[in-house]
Design a protein around this motif. Structure first.
Motif, PDB file in Angstrom:
ATOM      1  N   ASN A 108      41.776  35.800  62.135  1.00 41.54           N
ATOM      2  CA  ASN A 108      41.560  35.911  60.710  1.00 41.54           C
ATOM      3  C   ASN A 108      41.142  34.734  60.089  1.00 41.54           C
ATOM      4  O   ASN A 108      41.506  34.405  59.022  1.00 41.54           O
ATOM      5  CB  ASN A 108      42.975  36.563  60.465  1.00 41.54           C
ATOM      6  CG  ASN A 108      43.080  37.747  59.645  1.00 41.54           C
ATOM      7  OD1 ASN A 108      41.874  38.163  59.161  1.00 41.54           O
ATOM      8  ND2 ASN A 108      44.184  38.277  59.451  1.00 41.54           N
ATOM      9  N   LYS A 109      40.233  34.040  60.534  1.00 42.40           N
ATOM     10  CA  LYS A 109      39.742  32.879  59.782  1.00 42.40           C
ATOM     11  C   LYS A 109      38.560  33.139  59.033  1.00 42.40           C
ATOM     12  O   LYS A 109      37.709  33.703  59.721  1.00 42.40           O
ATOM     13  CB  LYS A 109      39.685  31.700  60.805  1.00 42.40           C
ATOM     14  CG  LYS A 109      40.801  31.431  61.621  1.00 42.40           C
ATOM     15  CD  LYS A 109      41.902  30.632  60.552  1.00 42.40           C
ATOM     16  CE  LYS A 109      43.229  30.367  61.565  1.00 42.40           C
ATOM     17  NZ  LYS A 109      44.111  31.154  61.665  1.00 42.40           N
TER      18      LYS A 109
ATOM     19  N   LYS B 109      49.503  35.213  58.971  1.00 43.20           N
ATOM     20  CA  LYS B 109      50.838  35.035  58.818  1.00 43.20           C
ATOM     21  C   LYS B 109      51.446  34.599  60.089  1.00 43.20           C
ATOM     22  O   LYS B 109      52.839  34.292  60.136  1.00 43.20           O
ATOM     23  CB  LYS B 109      51.712  36.219  58.161  1.00 43.20           C
ATOM     24  CG  LYS B 109      51.040  36.803  56.860  1.00 43.20           C
ATOM     25  CD  LYS B 109      51.558  35.796  55.571  1.00 43.20           C
ATOM     26  CE  LYS B 109      51.170  36.016  54.673  1.00 43.20           C
ATOM     27  NZ  LYS B 109      51.246  35.118  53.361  1.00 43.20           N
ATOM     28  N   LEU B 110      50.527  34.514  60.967  1.00 43.96           N
ATOM     29  CA  LEU B 110      51.242  34.216  62.311  1.00 43.96           C
ATOM     30  C   LEU B 110      51.392  32.702  62.437  1.00 43.96           C
ATOM     31  O   LEU B 110      50.491  32.032  61.973  1.00 43.96           O
ATOM     32  CB  LEU B 110      50.348  34.840  63.540  1.00 43.96           C
ATOM     33  CG  LEU B 110      50.008  36.405  63.466  1.00 43.96           C
ATOM     34  CD1 LEU B 110      49.054  36.578  64.490  1.00 43.96           C
ATOM     35  CD2 LEU B 110      51.312  36.918  63.727  1.00 43.96           C
TER      36      LEU B 110
ATOM     37  N   ASN C 176      37.915  49.501  61.337  1.00 41.86           N
ATOM     38  CA  ASN C 176      39.346  48.616  61.189  1.00 41.86           C
ATOM     39  C   ASN C 176      39.558  47.790  62.570  1.00 41.86           C
ATOM     40  O   ASN C 176      40.794  47.837  62.945  1.00 41.86           O
ATOM     41  CB  ASN C 176      40.020  49.632  61.004  1.00 41.86           C
ATOM     42  CG  ASN C 176      41.447  49.134  60.485  1.00 41.86           C
ATOM     43  OD1 ASN C 176      41.418  48.010  60.115  1.00 41.86           O
ATOM     44  ND2 ASN C 176      42.732  49.841  60.482  1.00 41.86           N
ATOM     45  N   ILE C 177      38.726  46.845  62.976  1.00 47.24           N
ATOM     46  CA  ILE C 177      38.865  46.239  63.993  1.00 47.24           C
ATOM     47  C   ILE C 177      39.801  45.094  63.679  1.00 47.24           C
ATOM     48  O   ILE C 177      40.091  44.579  62.471  1.00 47.24           O
ATOM     49  CB  ILE C 177      37.569  45.473  64.513  1.00 47.24           C
ATOM     50  CG1 ILE C 177      36.544  46.667  65.040  1.00 47.24           C
ATOM     51  CG2 ILE C 177      37.830  44.442  65.617  1.00 47.24           C
ATOM     52  CD1 ILE C 177      35.157  46.018  65.359  1.00 47.24           C
TER      53      ILE C 177
ATOM     54  N   TYR D 232      45.163  39.308  68.099  1.00 48.44           N
ATOM     55  CA  TYR D 232      46.690  39.133  67.945  1.00 48.44           C
ATOM     56  C   TYR D 232      47.226  40.510  67.153  1.00 48.44           C
ATOM     57  O   TYR D 232      48.507  40.578  67.163  1.00 48.44           O
ATOM     58  CB  TYR D 232      47.194  38.112  67.151  1.00 48.44           C
ATOM     59  CG  TYR D 232      46.990  36.622  67.632  1.00 48.44           C
ATOM     60  CD1 TYR D 232      47.358  36.140  68.759  1.00 48.44           C
ATOM     61  CD2 TYR D 232      45.973  36.032  67.065  1.00 48.44           C
ATOM     62  CE1 TYR D 232      47.014  34.998  69.397  1.00 48.44           C
ATOM     63  CE2 TYR D 232      45.421  34.734  67.542  1.00 48.44           C
ATOM     64  CZ  TYR D 232      46.032  34.309  68.443  1.00 48.44           C
ATOM     65  OH  TYR D 232      45.586  33.198  69.236  1.00 48.44           O
ATOM     66  N   GLY D 233      46.372  41.500  66.860  1.00 41.69           N
ATOM     67  CA  GLY D 233      46.792  42.715  66.521  1.00 41.69           C
ATOM     68  C   GLY D 233      46.988  42.751  65.040  1.00 41.69           C
ATOM     69  O   GLY D 233      47.023  43.818  64.433  1.00 41.69           O
TER      70      GLY D 233
END
Lengths: 189, 172
Positions: free
Chosen positions: A32-33, B31-32, B97-98, B102-103
């Motif tokens: 998510n970067k 947020k992980l 919506n890939i 980590y899901g």
């Protein structure tokens, strides 16, 4: 021609460009970067010299991935030159060669003109402007502008953000103006 | 995946994230929390990126001068095709919506325009034309043997700091 010789040649744009573009989904999918590089310099400020400025008072460790990323770019530079280095001089447009000849730049053996970017030149007016002032403009400008080529031109345009289009047009315009109308005076110093 | 702690997203606004988002395209939305060695994958992507930078001669001062003088298609081809592939990838990620490995849902956030996008980017353009480098190539140039560029990088970090110092007084 063996494989190493083959990949030691300069890579064409249609190989390099799409691979750079693939960095966008790669960074998104592995964590998510959001792709961007100039922020690394802000995180370095936040980590080393926050100076009680609110702009640098955040938890830089949450962005440490970005510092790993730029450390990788440095290592990649070392590997590319030592293992896959192109032994041939860089080939540029003859018009540029002719122009640069007029400023005494004739060495094309490195990716950077050795006549300008060397330690001895750092203490001349030309070298100071090109290395120190130029660097300062990159750092100040990218943060004031909110991003650099990677963050605005590639990530910003990929996500269809119009402020990034404005920023990209502005830094291309700034570059065109300086390269054509200001740099000749600096190179003549 | 026992080494991952999920911090619950609370209703309050994450002040730290808000601050990090100031004047930055790239902030970390995750947020992980992971162990440090999870960052090695970004090191690996960076290494690939650095090799690309050198091999496609993107870090070359000469190539940047050609670009700004419209004497070669090379850099326009690189940036143009990178944007095209990036756009297509983002479209595919949104459409299907890939998720991340980590899901997590992939987050895109919209940037608001401010006048700094104009003034700051113009200044960056000036610096780009003079040094032949944007921030990424600075790191690769040092690695490729132009050690004096470490001074340019330090100066760029100083520029970033000075921006932080005067930020409140500059038009946005």
């Amino acid at each position: 021609m063996n494989f190493i010789e083959f990949i030691s040649q300069p890579w064409p744009w249609y190989v390099a460009g799409p691979l750079i573009g693939l960095t966008v989904p790669t960074l998104l999918i592995i964590g998510n970067k959001t792709f961007g590089i100039s922020s690394s310099m802000r995180h370095i400020c936040a980590a080393c010299i926050p100076g009680n400025l609110p702009f640098f008072k955040y938890d830089w460790k949450k962005e440490i991935w970005n510092l790993f990323f730029v450390a990788g770019i440095f290592i990649g530079g070392v590997l590319a030159v030592s293992l896959l280095g192109n032994p041939e001089p860089i080939v540029v447009n003859p018009n540029l060669t002719e122009e640069l000849n007029g400023y005494g730049i004739t060495d094309y053996t490195s990716l950077m003109p050795n006549e300008i970017f060397n330690w001895a030149n750092l203490f001349t007016l030309k070298g100071f402007i090109m290395m120190v002032v130029g660097g300062f403009l990159i750092g100040f400008g990218t943060r004031y502008g909110g991003g650099c080529t990677s963050g605005h031109a590639i990530m910003g345009l990929s996500t269809l953000q119009w402020p990034s289009l404005v920023a990209t047009c502005c830094f291309m315009l700034g570059g065109i103006l300086v390269a054509n109308f200001v740099l000749p005076f600096i190179l003549n110093l | 995946m026992e080494n991952i702690n999920t911090t619950p997203i609370t209703g309050t606004i994450d002040q730290d994230l808000l601050l990090r988002e100031q004047d930055a395209m790239c902030v970390n939305e995750s947020k992980l929390e992971h162990k440090w060695y999870h960052n090695l994958k970004y090191l690996a992507v960076g290494i690939g990126f650095g090799i690309l930078f050198v091999k496609a001669e993107i870090i070359s001062w000469f190539r940047i001068q050609e670009m700004f003088r419209f004497q070669s298609f090379h850099m326009f081809g690189v940036i143009g095709s990178a944007v095209a592939v990036g756009m297509l990838s983002v479209f595919i990620i949104k459409k299907f919506n890939i998720k991340t490995i980590y899901g997590e849902t992939i987050v895109f956030h919209v940037k608001e325009f401010n006048k700094g996008n104009i003034y700051g980017s113009l200044m960056f353009g000036f610096g780009w034309a003079i040094t032949g480098a944007c921030p990424g190539p600075l790191f690769a140039q040092i690695g490729s043997g132009a050690t004096v560029i470490a001074v340019t990088l330090l100066s760029a970090i100083a520029g970033t700091w000075v921006y932080g110092y005067f930020r409140d007084k500059l038009p946005h």
